[in-house]
Design a protein around this motif. Structure first.
Motif, PDB file in Angstrom:
ATOM      1  N   PRO A 103       0.994  -1.340   0.119  1.00 21.92           N
ATOM      2  CA  PRO A 103      -0.034  -0.082  -0.117  1.00 21.92           C
ATOM      3  C   PRO A 103       0.814   1.107   0.074  1.00 21.92           C
ATOM      4  CG  PRO A 103      -0.635  -1.483   1.579  1.00 21.92           C
ATOM      5  CD  PRO A 103       0.389  -2.048   1.233  1.00 21.92           C
ATOM      6  N   THR A 104       2.274   1.041   0.186  1.00 23.57           N
ATOM      7  CA  THR A 104       2.902   2.445   0.405  1.00 23.57           C
ATOM      8  C   THR A 104       3.048   3.110  -1.212  1.00 23.57           C
ATOM      9  OG1 THR A 104       5.104   1.090  -0.204  1.00 23.57           O
ATOM     10  CG2 THR A 104       4.462   1.340   2.046  1.00 23.57           C
ATOM     11  N   GLY A 105       2.780   2.238  -2.226  1.00 22.19           N
ATOM     12  CA  GLY A 105       3.120   3.063  -3.479  1.00 22.19           C
ATOM     13  C   GLY A 105       4.314   2.626  -3.960  1.00 22.19           C
ATOM     14  N   ARG A 106       5.429   2.338  -3.261  1.00 21.67           N
ATOM     15  CA  ARG A 106       6.811   2.118  -3.630  1.00 21.67           C
ATOM     16  C   ARG A 106       6.926   0.899  -4.302  1.00 21.67           C
ATOM     17  NH1 ARG A 106       7.169   4.650   1.644  1.00 21.67           N
ATOM     18  NH2 ARG A 106       7.653   2.669   2.552  1.00 21.67           N
ATOM     19  N   VAL A 107       6.241  -0.142  -4.375  1.00 22.81           N
ATOM     20  CA  VAL A 107       6.479  -1.363  -4.839  1.00 22.81           C
ATOM     21  C   VAL A 107       5.779  -1.299  -6.356  1.00 22.81           C
ATOM     22  CG1 VAL A 107       6.091  -3.840  -4.874  1.00 22.81           C
ATOM     23  CG2 VAL A 107       6.306  -2.644  -2.492  1.00 22.81           C
ATOM     24  N   ALA A 108       6.691  -1.232  -7.298  1.00 24.33           N
ATOM     25  CA  ALA A 108       6.205  -1.463  -8.739  1.00 24.33           C
ATOM     26  C   ALA A 108       6.249  -2.544  -9.210  1.00 24.33           C
ATOM     27  CB  ALA A 108       7.240  -0.346  -9.665  1.00 24.33           C
ATOM     28  N   HIS A 109       6.608  -3.784  -8.713  1.00 18.43           N
ATOM     29  CA  HIS A 109       6.799  -4.970  -9.490  1.00 18.43           C
ATOM     30  C   HIS A 109       6.883  -6.144  -8.482  1.00 18.43           C
ATOM     31  CE1 HIS A 109       7.286  -7.498 -13.163  1.00 18.43           C
ATOM     32  NE2 HIS A 109       8.120  -8.103 -12.378  1.00 18.43           N
ATOM     33  N   CYS A 110       6.213  -7.282  -8.577  1.00 24.33           N
ATOM     34  CA  CYS A 110       6.402  -8.409  -7.704  1.00 24.33           C
ATOM     35  C   CYS A 110       6.903  -9.519  -8.418  1.00 24.33           C
ATOM     36  CB  CYS A 110       5.234  -8.850  -6.766  1.00 24.33           C
ATOM     37  SG  CYS A 110       4.463  -7.708  -5.749  1.00 24.33           S
ATOM     38  N   GLN A 111       7.574 -10.398  -7.691  1.00 22.04           N
ATOM     39  CA  GLN A 111       7.728 -11.959  -8.388  1.00 22.04           C
ATOM     40  C   GLN A 111       7.319 -12.917  -7.491  1.00 22.04           C
ATOM     41  OE1 GLN A 111      11.993 -10.690  -9.178  1.00 22.04           O
ATOM     42  NE2 GLN A 111      11.557 -10.815 -11.463  1.00 22.04           N
ATOM     43  N   ILE A 112       7.383 -14.367  -7.895  1.00 22.10           N
ATOM     44  CA  ILE A 112       6.821 -15.180  -6.815  1.00 22.10           C
ATOM     45  C   ILE A 112       7.464 -16.656  -7.300  1.00 22.10           C
ATOM     46  CG2 ILE A 112       4.863 -15.934  -8.196  1.00 22.10           C
ATOM     47  CD1 ILE A 112       3.265 -16.210  -5.545  1.00 22.10           C
ATOM     48  N   ALA A 113       7.570 -17.378  -6.328  1.00 25.49           N
ATOM     49  CA  ALA A 113       8.282 -18.597  -6.285  1.00 25.49           C
ATOM     50  C   ALA A 113       7.919 -19.620  -5.112  1.00 25.49           C
ATOM     51  CB  ALA A 113       9.826 -18.777  -6.686  1.00 25.49           C
ATOM     52  N   GLY A 114       7.898 -20.869  -5.272  1.00 28.19           N
ATOM     53  CA  GLY A 114       7.918 -21.505  -4.198  1.00 28.19           C
ATOM     54  C   GLY A 114       8.877 -21.462  -3.105  1.00 28.19           C
ATOM     55  N   GLY A 150       0.421  -3.363 -10.616  1.00 26.77           N
ATOM     56  CA  GLY A 150       2.026  -4.084 -10.985  1.00 26.77           C
ATOM     57  C   GLY A 150       1.677  -5.410 -11.464  1.00 26.77           C
ATOM     58  N   TRP A 151       2.860  -5.882 -11.992  1.00 25.16           N
ATOM     59  CA  TRP A 151       2.731  -7.370 -12.554  1.00 25.16           C
ATOM     60  C   TRP A 151       3.456  -8.345 -11.608  1.00 25.16           C
ATOM     61  CZ3 TRP A 151       0.678  -8.722 -17.149  1.00 25.16           C
ATOM     62  CH2 TRP A 151       0.188  -7.745 -18.108  1.00 25.16           C
ATOM     63  N   ILE A 152       3.201  -9.467 -11.343  1.00 28.22           N
ATOM     64  CA  ILE A 152       3.723 -10.553 -10.715  1.00 28.22           C
ATOM     65  C   ILE A 152       4.691 -11.329 -11.613  1.00 28.22           C
ATOM     66  CG2 ILE A 152       3.395 -12.324  -8.976  1.00 28.22           C
ATOM     67  CD1 ILE A 152       0.704 -10.998  -8.353  1.00 28.22           C
ATOM     68  N   GLY A 153       6.000 -11.488 -11.535  1.00 24.21           N
ATOM     69  CA  GLY A 153       6.649 -12.156 -12.330  1.00 24.21           C
ATOM     70  C   GLY A 153       6.929 -13.488 -11.872  1.00 24.21           C
ATOM     71  N   CYS A 154       6.824 -14.649 -12.682  1.00 23.30           N
ATOM     72  CA  CYS A 154       6.883 -15.966 -12.581  1.00 23.30           C
ATOM     73  C   CYS A 154       8.400 -16.315 -12.522  1.00 23.30           C
ATOM     74  CB  CYS A 154       5.972 -16.891 -13.142  1.00 23.30           C
ATOM     75  SG  CYS A 154       4.246 -16.353 -13.025  1.00 23.30           S
ATOM     76  N   GLU A 155       8.965 -16.116 -11.486  1.00 20.82           N
ATOM     77  CA  GLU A 155      10.625 -16.460 -11.651  1.00 20.82           C
ATOM     78  C   GLU A 155      11.007 -17.681 -10.804  1.00 20.82           C
ATOM     79  OE1 GLU A 155      14.448 -13.292 -11.546  1.00 20.82           O
ATOM     80  OE2 GLU A 155      13.580 -13.906  -9.725  1.00 20.82           O
TER      81      GLU A 155
END
Length: 272
Positions: free
Chosen positions: A198-209, A241-246
Motif C-alpha cells: 500500500p505504500t506505492g513504492r512497490v512497482a513489481h512483484c515476483q513469486i516462487a515456491g 503491477g505485474w507478478i513475475g513468475c521467476e
C-alpha cells in the motif's frame, strides 16, 4: 486483478530463448520479463514480443562480470564509469523493447569492505541512475535478495530498500518485491505484502515456491493468501503491477514442463 508475467530466463527451458515468447502467449501470459537479454538485438526481441502479443514489462541492467561472481556494480568502489555505461545500455535496450522497468542490481559486498560506505555509494549511484530513468521514461527497480541464493548481496531486506527509495525521492525509483526472497529472509510474506504494497513504492512483484524455488504451490509459501492479499490491495489502491513468475519448473526442461506446472495459476487470471 492479478497480472502474471512469465520470466523467460527461468521458464520454458525446453525452447530456444526467442521461441519462449510464443510459448508464454500460448499459456495465457500477457507479459514477460527477461534477465539479461543483451545478446539478442533489441529490435529482434521486440519483434518476437510483438508477434506473440505480449508486453516486456521488466529487464535487468547489465550486472558486470556475472561469470566472475559480480551481481551488479552500483555499490562497488571504483566502478562508476562501468556502472553508468551499464545503466545507459540498459535504458537504451529497455526503450527499444518497450520495457517500462529496469532492475538495477546492487552488487556483492567485498570481504572486509565497509557496508556503510557501500550503501552511500549505492544511493549516490541510484540518484544518478534515477535521473537517467526519468529522462528515458523508465522506472528503475531495486530488489532485496536473500543471502542463501546470493551470498553477500548488499540489499537483503524490504525495510532497507524502502528507506533508500524514500530518501532518494524519485518517482522513477521503486522496489521490486520478490516474494521468494522475502520469505527466505523475513518470514510472514502476507504480513510483508500488507505492510509494503500500500505504500506505492512497490512497482513489481515476483513469486516462487519456498525453499526450492519451484512453482508457488510447492513448498511452504502460503501462495493463495499472498495472492489474495495482493488482489485485495490492488482493488483498494489501484496497484497495477505485474507478478513475475521467476521460478524453476519442477519438471525441469522437459517438453511442456512449464505449461504442465501452471495448474496453480489457471483460473486466477484473465488476459489483459
Amino acid at each position: 486483478m492479478l497480472r502474471f508475467a512469465a520470466n523467460l530466463g527461468f521458464l520454458y527451458q525446453d525452447a530456444p530463448f526467442l521461441d519462449r515468447f510464443q510459448s508464454a502467449a500460448r499459456d495465457g501470459f500477457a507479459a514477460v520479463e527477461c534477465l539479461f537479454p543483451y545478446d539478442v538485438p533489441a529490435a529482434e526481441l521486440r519483434a518476437r514480443a510483438d508477434e506473440a502479443g505480449v508486453k516486456v514489462v521488466l529487464i535487468n541492467a547489465p550486472p558486470g562480470d556475472w561469470s566472475a561472481g559480480e551481481r551488479g556494480l552500483a555499490s562497488l568502489a571504483g566502478r562508476d564509469d562501468e556502472f553508468r555505461d551499464s545503466i545507459e545500455r540498459g535504458l537504451d535496450y529497455a526503450c527499444h523493447v518497450g520495457s517500462p522497468r529496469l532492475h538495477v542490481l546492487a552488487g556483492v559486498l567485498p570481504a572486509g569492505a565497509s557496508r556503510d560506505a557501500a550503501i552511500a555509494r549505492y544511493e549516490a549511484a541510484l540518484c544518478w541512475a534515477a535521473e537517467q530513468g526519468a529522462r528515458a521514461g523508465v522506472t528503475l527497480m531495486i530488489e532485496p535478495i536473500n543471502p542463501y541464493d546470493m551470498p553477500g548481496y548488499l540489499l537483503q531486506r524490504q525495510e532497507e530498500a524502502h528507506a533508500i527509495v524514500e530518501r532518494i525521492g524519485s518517482a522513477h525509483l521503486r522496489v521490486q518485491m520478490d516474494l521468494y526472497h522475502c520469505a527466505r529472509v523475513e518470514g510472514d510474506v502476507v504480513a510483508q505484502v500488507r505492510r509494503w504494497l500500500p505504500t506505492g513504492r512497490v512497482a513489481h512483484c515476483q513469486i516462487a515456491g519456498v525453499p526450492g524455488r519451484h512453482e508457488p504451490d510447492e513448498g511452504s509459501l502460503d501462495w493463495r493468501s499472498v495472492l489474495g492479499a495482493i488482489d485485495e490491495i490492488s482493488a483498494a489502491t489501484g496497484w497495477e503491477g505485474w507478478i513475475g513468475c521467476e521460478y524453476r519448473p519442477r519438471r525441469g526442461d522437459v517438453a511442456c514442463g512449464t505449461s504442465d506446472g501452471l495448474v496453480w495459476m489457471r483460473g486466477l487470471t484473465s488476459k489483459d
